[in-house]
Design an enzyme around this catalytic site. Sequence first.
Site, mmCIF file in Angstrom:
data_model
loop_
_atom_site.group_PDB
_atom_site.id
_atom_site.type_symbol
_atom_site.label_atom_id
_atom_site.label_comp_id
_atom_site.label_asym_id
_atom_site.label_seq_id
_atom_site.Cartn_x
_atom_site.Cartn_y
_atom_site.Cartn_z
ATOM 1 C CB CYS A 98 -0.914 0.029 1.229
ATOM 2 S SG CYS A 98 -1.849 1.577 1.284
ATOM 3 C CB CYS A 101 -1.715 4.384 4.717
ATOM 4 S SG CYS A 101 -3.220 3.970 3.804
ATOM 5 C CB SER A 102 -0.452 0.196 6.641
ATOM 6 O OG SER A 102 -1.452 0.786 7.456
ATOM 7 C CB CYS A 103 -4.815 -0.542 2.392
ATOM 8 S SG CYS A 103 -5.407 1.152 2.633
HETATM 9 FE FE FE Z 1 -3.351 2.108 2.861
#
Ligand code: FE
Length: 190
Positions: A98, A101-103
Amino acid sequence: MTDADAPQLRAEALEALLIEKGLLTSDLVDKVITRYSERVGPMNGAKLVARAWREPEFRKALLEDATSVVTEYGFEGGEVQKLVVVENTPEVHNAVVCTLCSCYPWAVLGLPPRWYKDPAYRSRIVSEPREVLREMGVSLREEMEVRVWDSSAEVRYMVLPMPPEGSENLSLEELQSLVTRDSMIGVETL
Ligand code: FE
């Protein structure tokens, strides 16, 4: 804790933090994190992968519409409202990131590893995927294509890795135990 408690884990952790601010034991937090990162999540993804290796029809369904498949399984953990599974082959290697961010698909992979949220991974896996994969232990033949999938709030990805050599006669349970979290992010080959 029992398996039935899994859906409430994140909520429970938050609740505990709010109620017992400063009094919460790190032991409990560790247990919650361990559960999500090592047991609940990746075990679910591994179930799908092992079954896909064994059942061509299931593999087809998973690649065509993973969202429906995970909905049927009823996995807990969330973050898979739209899940896409991409398949590794001798010609194509897939990896997931991602960039914003950190999906991450919690219900099938659990908690994202620390490096997944690292700005270096997020930028370099896009700009120099072969180099990053090599550093993480994945060596790809020159002629192989590398595809990097950028997750978002709308779409989460999971890699269907290739089965390890010599796994043809293993049971479904044995196959499951061979599937690692990192292989389903695409930064490990089995
Ligand atoms: Fe994300």
